[in-house]
Every structure is written in structure tokens, then in C-alpha cells.
Write an enzyme that holds these catalytic residues in place. Structure first.
Site, PDB file in Angstrom:
ATOM      1  N   ASP A 177       0.860  -1.172   0.000  1.00  0.00           N
ATOM      2  CA  ASP A 177       0.000   0.000   0.000  1.00  0.00           C
ATOM      3  C   ASP A 177       0.902   1.229   0.000  1.00  0.00           C
ATOM      4  O   ASP A 177       2.102   1.135   0.275  1.00  0.00           O
ATOM      5  CB  ASP A 177      -0.885  -0.034   1.243  1.00  0.00           C
ATOM      6  CG  ASP A 177      -1.818   1.157   1.335  1.00  0.00           C
ATOM      7  OD1 ASP A 177      -2.306   1.605   0.291  1.00  0.00           O
ATOM      8  OD2 ASP A 177      -2.037   1.645   2.454  1.00  0.00           O
ATOM      9  N   LYS A 178       0.344   2.378  -0.336  1.00  0.00           N
ATOM     10  CA  LYS A 178       1.152   3.604  -0.347  1.00  0.00           C
ATOM     11  C   LYS A 178       0.932   4.439   0.907  1.00  0.00           C
ATOM     12  O   LYS A 178       1.807   4.563   1.751  1.00  0.00           O
ATOM     13  CB  LYS A 178       0.829   4.446  -1.581  1.00  0.00           C
ATOM     14  CG  LYS A 178       1.673   5.727  -1.671  1.00  0.00           C
ATOM     15  CD  LYS A 178       1.134   6.666  -2.720  1.00  0.00           C
ATOM     16  CE  LYS A 178      -0.191   7.279  -2.312  1.00  0.00           C
ATOM     17  NZ  LYS A 178      -0.066   8.190  -1.141  1.00  0.00           N
ATOM     18  N   THR A 179      -0.273   4.981   1.040  1.00  0.00           N
ATOM     19  CA  THR A 179      -0.543   5.924   2.115  1.00  0.00           C
ATOM     20  C   THR A 179      -0.466   5.217   3.460  1.00  0.00           C
ATOM     21  O   THR A 179      -1.195   4.264   3.715  1.00  0.00           O
ATOM     22  CB  THR A 179      -1.929   6.559   1.935  1.00  0.00           C
ATOM     23  OG1 THR A 179      -1.995   7.138   0.637  1.00  0.00           O
ATOM     24  CG2 THR A 179      -2.176   7.623   2.979  1.00  0.00           C
TER      25      THR A 179
ATOM     26  N   GLU B   1      -6.317  18.600   1.347  1.00  0.00           N
ATOM     27  CA  GLU B   1      -7.173  19.749   1.607  1.00  0.00           C
ATOM     28  C   GLU B   1      -6.860  20.371   2.949  1.00  0.00           C
ATOM     29  O   GLU B   1      -6.808  21.598   3.098  1.00  0.00           O
ATOM     30  CB  GLU B   1      -8.645  19.332   1.555  1.00  0.00           C
ATOM     31  CG  GLU B   1      -9.211  19.246   0.159  1.00  0.00           C
ATOM     32  CD  GLU B   1     -10.719  19.431   0.155  1.00  0.00           C
ATOM     33  OE1 GLU B   1     -11.353  19.013   1.133  1.00  0.00           O
ATOM     34  OE2 GLU B   1     -11.234  19.999  -0.809  1.00  0.00           O
TER      35      GLU B   1
ATOM     36  N   PHE C 167     -15.213  16.963  -6.495  1.00  0.00           N
ATOM     37  CA  PHE C 167     -14.122  16.203  -7.115  1.00  0.00           C
ATOM     38  C   PHE C 167     -14.575  14.771  -7.386  1.00  0.00           C
ATOM     39  O   PHE C 167     -15.306  14.181  -6.600  1.00  0.00           O
ATOM     40  CB  PHE C 167     -12.918  16.192  -6.179  1.00  0.00           C
ATOM     41  CG  PHE C 167     -11.763  15.355  -6.665  1.00  0.00           C
ATOM     42  CD1 PHE C 167     -10.775  15.921  -7.452  1.00  0.00           C
ATOM     43  CD2 PHE C 167     -11.679  14.009  -6.355  1.00  0.00           C
ATOM     44  CE1 PHE C 167      -9.714  15.155  -7.910  1.00  0.00           C
ATOM     45  CE2 PHE C 167     -10.625  13.243  -6.806  1.00  0.00           C
ATOM     46  CZ  PHE C 167      -9.649  13.813  -7.584  1.00  0.00           C
TER      47      PHE C 167
ATOM     48  N   LYS D 286      -6.907  -5.316  -5.210  1.00  0.00           N
ATOM     49  CA  LYS D 286      -5.587  -5.588  -4.636  1.00  0.00           C
ATOM     50  C   LYS D 286      -5.386  -7.092  -4.469  1.00  0.00           C
ATOM     51  O   LYS D 286      -4.330  -7.642  -4.827  1.00  0.00           O
ATOM     52  CB  LYS D 286      -5.442  -4.882  -3.282  1.00  0.00           C
ATOM     53  CG  LYS D 286      -5.390  -3.369  -3.351  1.00  0.00           C
ATOM     54  CD  LYS D 286      -5.144  -2.777  -1.966  1.00  0.00           C
ATOM     55  CE  LYS D 286      -5.033  -1.259  -2.018  1.00  0.00           C
ATOM     56  NZ  LYS D 286      -4.689  -0.658  -0.721  1.00  0.00           N
TER      57      LYS D 286
ATOM     58  N   ASP E 154      -6.582  -2.893   3.105  1.00  0.00           N
ATOM     59  CA  ASP E 154      -5.490  -3.782   2.690  1.00  0.00           C
ATOM     60  C   ASP E 154      -5.692  -5.212   3.170  1.00  0.00           C
ATOM     61  O   ASP E 154      -4.868  -6.085   2.880  1.00  0.00           O
ATOM     62  CB  ASP E 154      -4.150  -3.264   3.237  1.00  0.00           C
ATOM     63  CG  ASP E 154      -3.840  -1.867   2.767  1.00  0.00           C
ATOM     64  OD1 ASP E 154      -4.017  -1.603   1.560  1.00  0.00           O
ATOM     65  OD2 ASP E 154      -3.442  -1.018   3.586  1.00  0.00           O
TER      66      ASP E 154
END
EC number: 7.6.2.1
Length: 1244
Positions: free
Chosen positions: A445-447, A549, A590, A845, A869
């Protein structure tokens, strides 16, 4: 064999499982069992098998096409038999525990095999051994397993009771009643209060906030800790009282249960009207209600039907490749055992027919035996019993003990302890330790895993001027380490004291009234969905949907544009001390396709302006043509920021005419209420108004990497481990982080980006990527590799020249994972050095991991920190959880956990490699010693008339694997090392033998078996030959059965003890104690069993009084033992010496280097003590000494295999290995120069 994690499929209906929120059950098992560990945190992640719509009571399954739910109508909803919230994970009760547990344990082939042997031993006609030789170890194993299973099931019962009995407020007959979770049903209306977990997937009906708003945290679902906003539809938002809700009888018709977290489609029918429903109206299970006093929701999906559980993935069997290989080898050994039994049985039948028939008078057949053939048949079963020790049950017990020891080493490792969070590393399973040394693919995972998930406003570009570079006193860009004091924001009483910025010129521009800078920060303070909470005057707390943000609004706050509060129609900002309220006309939110967000506000002066922020690829093409020069400058700044791995956004605005806005607003209202294609209509209107904008500038935010991430990735890459990043974040962010952590570099040949929205587009993009790689490879290699290696996928990949990377979006990945395209995707991805998958769902994933497992047959590891995850972690061979900012769901579902990504390097290269090495050495030695022990019986059969007589007494047979040889091999399996931990980290190529499975495979197994058979031959025939003519000191014949048994047994124990000493690479006090202690224990027990005392107590059991003392008192016996030991051991020593001298492995070379280092340090210290005044210090790492260069040039003890030569990572200065390479390549030119090697630097 061994522990594995599994889901109970026997006797469980899929819908009897559901998730709760009080505890979290982590399911695993040992020998098919379960293991539930309860934590008072988070949601319960349980395995749910079966299709959606399974019925909890009857087990009946119905595939839903649509779901119908009527509020406050349990009888109506129950006819659909939807799943309930009841959880049942326990397997046993007091009555069923013993029979069910024994039944499960005897489903293991090994246990059934040993039970079968025990039954054979109870038959007097065929048993040559007492029953206790098998029943003692078998009962021990069964008891240990039963106690563990009983303990696990106790915690399962405890977890079930906690979750099922949790109280929830349910509206029944117009009154809120406390109901247990297990009694919640689809169609119930539930009241939630602040900070409570959402129990099921709910349709939000009303809340305490205006306009039916409520705020939730979705860390359990998508890993994001930031708040999200959900809103009830207007018609139900007014239902604030229980009396109103009790009269609510609306019916929802919606999609069936699915795993799409970001989509929901349905319609509410009420009062002869219909109202469209979307994901913005849903509260999904696993979310937490925040900053909202209360809300009411209608249960749409419960238990296994919730989106959380639909994404939880299946819990897989987790068994190592060594486990699978051992199961195969055990079957082979059993086949070999049967063959030996058949040979000896045939020999017995022939012997009885030819010879034994002549001795019936004093060697009669047993009762019931009437022919030589039947005698051979009984002899077969007798030899099966005697020879079964080729695979003793102690093997399985020893493997579990070694794995447990390895797990404790991980838990106790202080270098994997995070003092900041007070979190140690934890091995949550004992099954997979050795597979940590065989990993080829890491899915991360990244974050929160690679990054800290902490965003920092770093730089910005305003009207063509870049701010954020640190300046020195002369106005030049400061070098690293010269950072001055941060900007002083003391002029602003509302500034966030935690915010830091290093460029004072931006604050000066604000104070000087730069209109562009003011408009820049005004946009940041208005264009967002952040919620503000002011607990006391001037004490602001921001709750943002994304950390980006939050960082941007905080930056505007510190520079004087403070976002104070908002209502559904207004935004209040304090601009340089003056409070200004803007009328909020519209929010153009968004999404992944738009990649931008806009707000339309009316200023107090009545001016209508649109503010927009978004990705540069989208916004720059929507600017007014007057912005060309500014766009060029800003683009240069954006490229500079992206090169530094920063996350960038472009800011722009547009003034709107009153008449145009009114017309556009009316069309927007009509599109919003359109029954069909509503999202398409809205998208076109958004696109229309977001054109001809004026560029303001750009922002650059740093998502700080965790400490040591780039170094860890670099070292793991050197270990030939491929790292794929699977993230739910957007493409630009993921790519930036890829550059920051050095997965992506500017030196790469090309980075392929796959963004197709259809199957054909994705297939075409993947095809073009492969063609480019193949064309480049042909141009470099002139087609050589293609001609040689065109048939196999892996061979084609090996032929690719250059470094490539692949970036693919979630919508493209959905097509790429389809059955007809998955191989093309995998082929393309595996040819790339780095792979980044963006905007992927939790289930995607898991699908990517499963794809690699399916086709590559490689060991995979998944690492993550969030609940999103969990599927990936469960699917991979090894799951690692990071205990970070996103809860502990990933940790509780994982096999291993720690607090920082950098510890993965140590987990694999040190603990994993050592565990693999130790387990392989243990298995090789174990099979060797047991074949050496057992095969003596085979050779003896040819000299005892194939009568199934044993060479050793039955006590030696029982104690051989339990006492005499168990502890030394356990010590080696737990403590052994080939090189120290520093060298394991320094030379990542040492990891490759595990990936290639070189240390224990079928070839190594046969070598061990061959050595064991060779030892058994010498062990039997040398004493047999000596005893044939030997006499005692008194002239009596030495050869008798008891003396021969003692001699062979003593030789065996000594030989295997010496062999374990040769196999041990790292000696500890425990190794010494166990090896020599086992020898001492053998002699102590031997003399005790042949003593007068035991004979007097048990005359029928210990008949051979004084035999050991008399036998071992003879010099001939000791010479025989010594000769046997020497002949058995010397060939092994000679072979290993020659191998080390002629073809050393990389670990041998590293050990040699270690010895050289120690020698260099010792001599360097000696030289320093005897140093001369005025001597110049050497710039080399070690001073040169005489003899080392000659040793290298001679090649003695230093000839490296090609693997070893290619395994060393490049060093800044020439190493002795580099020197050796040059020596080999220069045809002896250096040999003519005695000082040639003296000019080289020894730097390892």
C-alpha cells in the site's frame, strides 16, 4: 503439516457469519484449527464464503438480482430471508470437543499414518517393537494440539458473545429499544450516536445536523482517516422524531450486495413518489460517526452482505513451499518404505522356504503361520513397523518448535522496535517464518505504508513566482543543513502553531498587498469541503476529507486567510483580520474522472466567481488563451516540484455574469432531479462552466515518506525482490511517491501509463507497451535472446533490455484482470522494474496478488496499514501489517506486524533468510540421521533370516529421536547462522538462494538420503566385519547380539553428533551443551539400563545386566567405533573442503571477508600501538598488509563462482572482489607485478 490459516467450511453456513464492531476476530489455525484473538477495537473481520443473499437460518442461498427492503416491516422483509448480524465462529462445545477435535486431527495424513502404525504394533504376530515406541510421541502431539484448539475455541466463544450481545438502539413499534446485535434485521431503523461504529450498511434517513448531513470516518473501508460527508435525501431529512420514523413505510429497491465501495444505486418509493439514491446517502458498515450528535438509518445490507464483508476476501490456506515439498517427500519415503518391506518380505519367504523349513524343530513357525508365503506377508508388516522411523512423528513436533523459536526472535528484536509508538515487531503466526526467506514479490500500500500520511504545504507558484525555496542571508538557495529559522506567523493570532514555512518572501507579499497572492490564498480558503470546529475562541480544528485539503486550508489560515465556519449556503473567512462571509452558490465536487473541484461563490460586493483547483493535466487545457505565458512559467515550476516528488495542484478562477449563472443554475437544478443519466447531465454542465479560467498558480504538498523507505526499496531490489505499489490514491499522487521513494527514476527507459476505459483500449495500450519493450530489446540484443527464448513467458521477460515502469488505473485494471487479458497484463507488468496500480479497490488488490501467485509460482508478500489492505494481506503467501494512522485492522489480519516499512528489510534479509537457512539445514540433517539410523535394520535383515529382528534394543529406538538426537538439531534449527546480521543486510544477494529454493529441494533431499544410506552401510558392516573374528581380553568370542547392538548404537550416536557439529555454522553455549549433553545422556542412560538396580526392579524388561559395561570396556570395541566414525566423517569433511576451495558459495566468500576484516583490524591496531612519529594516516578503509595481494593473485581459497561474483553490489571504491575480477581478465599481466595487488583498496 504444521500450522496453517484456514476457514472452517465444515458444518458452517455462510450466512451464520457477520461482522460486529466490539471486537476483531483474527482467524487462523493450526492443523486446520481456528485462532481468534479479540481486541477491543475496530470492526470484526471474518471470512464469509458463499454468494450474496445466503440465508442465516436455513443455509438456503438465493442469488439476488435486486434487493427490496421495506422500513418497519420485519414480516415483509423476512420472507426474503436476508442475512442477519449473528456471528458464530466457535466450533466445539463440551460434548463435541473430544470426538470432533480428534476427527480433525486424524485428517492430517501424518497423524493417521502413525495411528495406523500403532494399530499394527498391537498385533503380536507382526510387532517386533513395544506399542509405547509409537503411542508416547503420538499422544504427546495430539494432546498439545487439543489443548491449543480448546484454548482457541474458548476465545472464539468469548468473541462471539461479546459481538452478538452488543447493544444497539432499534426502533420497534414506535419505541427505541435496546436490541442485541444478533437480533438486528434488514429493514430495521437504527439510531447511531456520535463516535459509534456503523453496524450495517444503512440508508441515512435523518440526523442532528442541518439538511440531514452527517460526518463519518472511513478508515476501516478505504484507509483514509479524514472525515467524509453524507447527506440524507430531503424528503427523509425532516424525520427527526421517533414518532415520524415509526410511521415511515418507504420501500427501497436497490442493487444486490456487491463489493463496490464507491457506488450505490437504488430508489426510494414513498408516498407515491420515487427518489433516487446514491452512495452519498449511505453509511457503510465499519465507518465511525463523527461530529454528529445522532442519526437514524435504515438497514439495507447486514452481515456478510455488507460492502465491508464483500471486500474482506477469502482466508487462504497459508502453507510454505517447504511444507508442500515435505508432504511430497513423505509420500516418496513411504513408497520407499513399502519397497524395502516388500524386498525383505520376499527375502523372508525365500529364506523360510529354503532354509527355515529345515529348522522347524527348534525354530517353529508362529501359531497360524502355515506357509513361507504367509510368513513373508507377516514379515512385511513387521518391517513396516521397524522401518517407520525414516519419518518419525518427532519431525513434525521439531518443525513447530523451531518455527516458534524463530517467531520469538522476531518479537524480541530490539532493532525492529519503534520507541516512538512503543510498538515491537510481532510474529502473529509460526507457520511462515522460513517463507520470509523466499519472497520474490512485495505488494505494498502507499498511504501510511510508504508514507506517513502527513501532508505538508511545501512550495507554491503564484503569478509566475515560485515560493518555498529556503534562502540564505544573501538570497541564494540554501544548501542542506543550512536551513534558517521558519517564518514567524506571530502577527496572526489564529495561525496554527504546528505549521512551518521557510520562505519569508511569501508572507512579505501578503503583507504588501499583492493581489495575486491574496486571490491565491482566498481560493485556498474557499474551494474545499473542510469542516471547521471552534471549541473556544480562536482555537480552530479542521476536519478535512483528504489530508491534502487540510494542508492547503491550514496554509491559507497561517498566511492570514482563515476559514472560520460554513453553513450549507455560506462560507465565512477572516481575511487579514476582517471577517467576510461569502454566499456559497454551488460546489462542483471532485471525482476520479474530473480530477478537479470548484466552488461558485458570491462576494459581499455581489460579484460571482468560480474558484477551481485540480490536476495540471486537466486544468491547464481549460485556461483562457491569455494565460499562455504564465502557463509556460507555471508548467516549469510544476515540473520542478514533481521532480522533487511533491503532490501538485493548479489553481484558477473565472468571473461569471449574473444572467449566465442564473441560466446555468436552472439547468443544473433540472439535471440534478433527472430520473436517468443524472451524473452525465451534471458532468456536462460542470464541464461547460469550468472553461476560459484565469490561472492563479500552483501548490506543492509533500507527503512525507516514512524514514528509510528509499533505502529499504533499493536494498530489497538488490535482493531481486520486485515491489508493486497498489494504492487507492490517484495516479498523480502515486507516481510522485514512486519518484520520491526511488521506485521510479528519470533514468528509466520509459514509464507506461495505462488509462483505457474499455477492454479494447486497455488491450491496445498493453500491446503497445510490450512491443516497445521488445523492440528495444531487439535493438540492444540484435534479436539473440528472442530467438533463444521466445517460447516461455519468463524467458521473454528475461530478454527485456532497459528499465521500464507500468502505471495503471483502477478502471483499466478491472479490464486487465479479466480472464482473457490477465496473462497479457501480467507479462507486461513483470517485464517492468516497477509497477504502480492506482485507484484500486480492496478486492482488486487481492486479485492482483492472486494473479501473480497463479502464474508466477513465486512467494508473495503484501504489506499495508489499513482495513482496505486486509484482502490483499489475506491473499498473499505472507501478510504484513503496519501499525500506523489507519487503525489496526491490517495488523489483526496479518501474519507479521511492525510500525515502519523500513523494518521489512530486516524481517526478510535477516530473520527470513536465517529462518529459511535453519529450516533447510534442520531438514537435511534430520533426514540424514534417520536414514542412517533406520537403514541398519535393512542390512541386518539379510543376516538374521529376514526375521524382523531389530539391531538396537527397543529403548534406544524410542529414545533416539526424543532424547539422543533431538536437542542438538533443535539448537541448530533455532540458533544457526551462516553470516552475521550486518553482512546479511550488507550483501542483499545472499537472499537469492531462498528465492531459487537452493538449500532444500528434491536434489538436496536425495543427497541427504544418499549420505544417510552410506553411513548406515558403514555403521553396520564395519562392526559386523570386526566382530566376526574379534575376541575379548580374556580370549572369549566378542561377537554376541547385545555387544553388537551396543557398538552400533554408540557408533551411530557419536557419528551423528560429530555430523551436527560439522553442520553447525554458529556456535553458542546452548549448542555445546546440547551436543555434548546428548552424548553424556546417551552413556548415562545406556549404563543405567544395563545396571543391577533396574534389573532387580524390572527383571523382565532389563535382562542384559552389565552388557554395556563389559562391551565398552574392550579396546577393540572403541577402535571399531573410532574407525566407523572416521570412515563416515572424513569423506564429508573432504568434500566440503574441496567445495569451499574450488566452488565457494557467496556466504562462504562473505565469511572469508569477515575473517580478513578481523585480521586487518587486529594488525592495524598493532601497527598503531607501535606507530612512528609523523606517519601519514591512510585514506583507505584498511591499511594494506603483505600477503593479501599474493593470496588474491594465487586464487587459493578465493575462487568465486559466477553467482558469487555477480552478487556483490557496486561499491564506491574498488573491493577485493573487483580486484579479483580484473586479475582474471588481464591474462596474468598483474601476476608479473608483485606490487599489483598492493595498489588496490580493500573495501568490502
Amino acid at each position: 503439516m504444521g500450522e496453517h490459516r484456514t476457514h472452517n467450511t465444515a458444518g458452517e453456513t455462510p450466512c451464520s457469519l457477520s461482522s460486529g464492531v466490539l471486537g476483531l476476530a483474527w482467524l487462523s489455525g493450526w492443523r486446520g484449527g481456528w485462532d481468534v484473538r479479540v481486541q477491543d477495537f475496530g470492526a470484526v473481520w471474518l471470512q464469509v464464503q458463499g454468494v450474496s443473499g445466503c440465508m442465516g437460518v436455513t443455509g438456503r442461498c438465493v442469488v439476488e438480482e435486486e434487493r427490496r427492503v421495506r422500513a418497519n416491516a420485519r414480516e415483509y422483509n423476512e420472507k426474503f430471508q436476508y442475512a442477519s448480524n449473528c456471528i458464530k465462529t466457535s466450533k466445539y462445545n463440551i460434548v463435541t470437543f473430544l470426538p470432533v477435535n480428534l476427527f480433525e486431527q486424524f485428517q492430517e495424513v501424518a497423524n493417521t499414518y502413525f495411528l495406523f502404525l500403532l494399530i499394527l504394533q498391537l498385533i503380536p504376530q507382526i510387532s517386533s517393537l513395544s506399542w509405547f515406541t509409537t503411542i508416547v510421541p503420538l499422544v504427546l502431539v495430539l494432546t498439545i494440539t487439543a489443548v491449543k484448539d480448546a484454548t482457541d475455541d474458548y476465545f472464539r466463544h468469548k468473541s462471539d458473545n461479546q459481538v452478538n450481545n452488543r447493544q444497539s438502539q432499534v426502533l420497534i413499534s414506535g419505541v427505541l429499544q435496546e436490541e442485541q446485535w444478533m437480533n438486528v434485521r434488514v429493514g430495521d431503523i437504527i439510531k447511531l450516536e456520535n463516535n459509534q461504529f456503523v453496524a450495517a450498511d444503512l440508508l441515512l434517513l435523518s440526523s442532528s445536523e442541518p439538511h440531514g448531513l452527517c460526518y463519518i470516518e472511513t478508515a476501516e473501508l478505504d484507509g483514509e482517516t479524514n472525515m467524509k460527508v453524507r447527506q440524507a435525501i430531503p424528503i427523509t431529512a425532516e424525520l427527526g422524531s421517533t414518532s415520524q420514523l415509526a410511521r415511515f413505510d418507504g420501500e427501497v429497491i436497490c442493487e444486490p450486495p456487491n463489493n463496490k465501495l464507491d457506488k450505490f444505486g437504488g430508489t426510494l418509493y414513498w408516498k407515491e413518489n420515487k427518489y433516487p439514491l446514491s452512495n452519498q446517502n449511505m453509511l457503510l458498515r465499519g465507518c465511525i460517526l463523527r461530529n454528529t450528535e445522532w442519526c437514524f438509518g435504515l438497514v439495507i445490507f447486514a452481515g456478510p452482505d455488507t460492502k465491508l464483508m464483500q471486500n474482506s476476501g477469502r482466508t487462504k490456506f497459508k502453507r510454505t513451499s517447504i511444507d508442500r515439498l515435505m508432504n511430497t517427500l513423505v509420500l516418496w519415503i513411504f513408497g520407499f518404505l513399502v519397497c524395502m518391506g516388500v524386498i525383505l518380505a520376499i527375502g523372508n519367504a525365500i529364506w523360510e522356504h529354503e532354509v527355515g523349513v529345515c529348522f522347524q524343530i527348534y525354530l517353529p513357525w508362529d501359531e497360524g503361520v502355515h506357509s513361507a508365503f504367509f510368513s513373508g506377508f507377516l514379515s512385511f508388516w513387521s518391517y513396516i513397523i521397524i522401518l517407520n522411523t525414516v519419518v518419525p512423528i518427532s519431525l513434525y513436533v521439531s518443525v513447530e518448535v523451531i518455527r516458534l523459536g524463530h517467531s520469538y526472535f522476531i518479537n524480541w528484536d530490539k532493532k525492529m522496535y519503534c520507541a516512538k509508538r512503543r510498538t515491537p515487531a510481532e510474529a502473529r503466526t509460526t507457520t511462515l517464518n522460513e517463507e520470509l526467506g523466499q519472497v520474490e514479490y512485495i505488494f505494498s500500500d502507499k498511504t501510511g505504508t510508504l508514507t506517513q500520511n502527513i501532508m505538508v504545504f511545501s512550495k507554491c507558484s503564484v503569478n509566475g513566482h515560485s515560493y518555498g525555496d529556503v534562502q540564505d542571508m544573501l538570497g541564494h538557495k540554501a544548501e542542506l543543513g543550512e536551513r534558517p529559522e521558519p517564518v514567524d506567523f506571530s502577527f496572526n493570532p489564529l495561525a496554527d502553531p504546528r505549521f512551518q514555512f521557510w520562505d519569508p518572501s511569501l508572507l512579505e507579499a501578503v503583507k504588501l498587498g499583492d493581489l495575486h497572492v491574496h486571490e491565491f490564498f482566498r481560493l485556498l480558503s474557499l474551494c474545499h469541503t473542510v469542516m471547521s470546529e471552534e471549541k473556544s475562541e480562536g482555537e480552530l480544528f479542521y476536519k478535512a476529507q483528504s489530508p491534502d485539503e487540510g494542508a492547503l486550508v491550514t496554509a491559507a489560515r497561517n498566511f492570514g486567510f482563515v476559514f472560520r465556519s460554513r453553513t450549507p449556503k455560506t462560507i465565512t473567512v477572516q481575511e487579514l483580520g476582517q471577517a467576510i462571509t461569502y454566499q456559497l452558490l454551488a460546489i462542483l465536487d471532485f471525482n476520479n474522472i474530473r480530477k478537479r473541484m470548484s466552488v461558485i461563490v458570491r462576494s459581499p460586493e455581489g460579484k460571482i466567481r468560480l474558484y477551481c483547483k485540480g490536476a495540471d493535466t486537466i486544468l491547464l487545457e481549460r485556461l483562457h488563451p491569455l494565460n499562455q505565458d504564465l502557463t509556460s512559467i507555471t508548467t516549469d515550476h510544476l515540473n520542478e516540484y514533481a521532480g522533487e516528488g511533491l503532490r501538485t495542484l493548479v489553481l484558477a478562477y473565472r468571473d461569471l455574469e449574473e444572467s449566465y449563472y442564473k441560466d446555468w443554475s436552472e439547468r443544473l437544478h433540472r439535471a440534478g432531479s433527472a430520473p436517468e443519466a443524472r451524473e452525465d447531465h451534471l458532468a456536462r454542465l460542470y464541464d461547460e462552466v469550468e472553461h476560459d479560467m484565469m490561472l492563479l498558480g500552483a501548490t506543492a504538498i509533500e507527503d512525507k515518506l516514512q524514514q528509510g523507505v528509499p533505502e529499504t526499496i533499493a536494498i530489497l531490489t538488490l535482493a531481486n525482490i520486485k515491489i508493486w505499489v497498489l494504492t487507492g490514491d490517484k495516479q498523480e499522487t502515486a507516481v510522485n511517491i514512486g519518484y520520491s521513494c526511488k521506485m521510479l527514476t528519470d533514468d528509466m527507459t520509459e514509464v507506461f501509463v495505462v488509462t483505457g476505459h474499455t477492454v479494447l483500449e486497455v488491450r491496445e495500450e498493453l500491446r503497445k507497451a510490450r512491443e516497445k519493450m521488445m523492440d528495444a530489446s531487439r535493438s540492444v540484443c540484435n534479436g539473440f535472446y528472442q530467438e533463444k527464448l521466445s517460447s516461455k513467458l519468463t524467458s521473454v521477460l528475461e530478454a527485456i533490455a532497459g528499465e521500464y515502469a507500468l502505471v495503471i488505473n483502477g478502471h483499466s485494471l478491472a479490464h486487465a484482470l479479466e480472464a482473457d487479458m490477465e496473462v497479457e497484463f501480467l507479462e507486461t507488468a513483470c517485464a517492468c522494474k516497477a509497477v504502480i496500480c492506482c485507484r484500486v479497490t480492496p478486492l482488486q488488490k487481492a486479485q492482483v496478488v492472486e494473479l501473480v501467485k497463479k502464474y508466477k509460482k513465486a512467494v508473495t508478500l503484501a504489506i499495508g496499514d489499513g482495513a482496505n489492505d486486509v484482502s490483499m494481506i489475506k491473499t498473499a503467501h505472507i501478510g504484513v501489517g503496519i501499525s500506523g494512522q489507519e487503525g489496526i485492522q491490517a495488523v489483526l489480519a496479518s501474519d507479521y506486524s511492525f510500525s515502519q516499512f523500513k523494518f521489512l528489510q530486516r524481517l526478510l534479509l535477516v530473520h527470513g533468510r536465517w529462518s529459511y537457512l535453519r529450516m533447510c539445514k534442520f531438514l537435511c540433517y534430520f533426514f540424514y540421521k534417520n536414514f542412517a539410523f533406520t537403514m541398519v535394520h535393512f542390512w541386518f535383515g539379510f543376516f538374521c533370516g529376514f526375521s524382523a529382528q531389530t539391531v538396537y534394543d527397543q529403548y534406544f529406538i524410542t529414545l533416539y529421536n526424543i532424547v539422543y538426537t533431538s536437542l542438538p538439531v533443535l539448537a541448530m534449527g533455532v540458533f544457526d547462522q551462516d553470516v552475521p546480521e550486518q553482512r546479511s543486510m550488507e550483501y542483499p544477494k545472499l537472499y537469492e538462494p531462498g528465492q531459487l529454493n537452493l538449500l532444500f529441494n528434491k536434489r538436496e533431499f536425495f543427497i541427504c538420503i544418499a549420505q544417510g544410506i552410506y553411513t548406515s552401510i558403514l555403521m553396520f558392516f564395519i562392526p559386523y566385519g570386526v566382530f566376526a573374528d574379534a575376541t575379548r581380553d580374556d580370549g572369549a568370542q566378542l561377537a554376541d547380539y547385545q555387544s553388537f547392538a551396543v557398538t552400533v548404537a554408540t557408533s551411530l550416536v557419536i557419528v551423528v553428533s560429530v555430523q551436527i557439529g560439522l553442520d553447525t555454522g554458529f556456535w553458542t553455549a546452548i549448542n555445546h551443551f546440547f551436543i555434548w549433553g546428548s552424548l553424556a545422556a546417551y552413556f548415562a542412560i545406556l549404563f543405567t539400563m544395563h545396571s543391577d538396580g533396574l534389573f532387580r526392579m524390572f527383571p523382565n524388561q532389563f535382562r542384559f545386566v552389565g552388557n554395556a559395561q563389559n562391551t565398552l570396556a574392550q579396546p577393540t570395541v572403541w577402535l571399531t567405533i573410532a574407525l566407523t566414525a572416521v570412515v563416515c566423517i572424513v569423506p564429508v569433511v573432504a568434500f566440503r573442503f574441496l567445495k569451499l576451495d574450488l566452488k565457494p558459495e557467496l556466504s562462504d566468500t562473505v565469511r572469508y571477508t569477515q575473517l580478513v576484516r578481523k585480521k586487518q583490524k587486529t594488525q592495524h591496531r598493532c601497527m598503531r600501538h607501535a606507530g612512528r612519529a609523523g606517519s601519514r594516516r591512510s585514506g583507505y578503509a584498511f591499511s594494506h598488509q603483505e600477503g593479501f595481494g599474493e593470496l588474491i593473485m594465487s586464487g587459493k581459497n578465493m575462487r568465486l563462482s559466477s553467482l558469487a561474483l555477480s552478487s556483490f553490489a557496486p561499491r564506491p571504491s574498488a573491493s577485493w572482489i573487483d580486484t579479483l575480477r580484473k586479475k582474471k581478465g588481464c591474462e596474468g599481466s598483474s601476476a608479473s607485478s608483485p606490487g599489483g595487488a598492493a595498489d588496490k583498496t580493500l573495501r568490502v
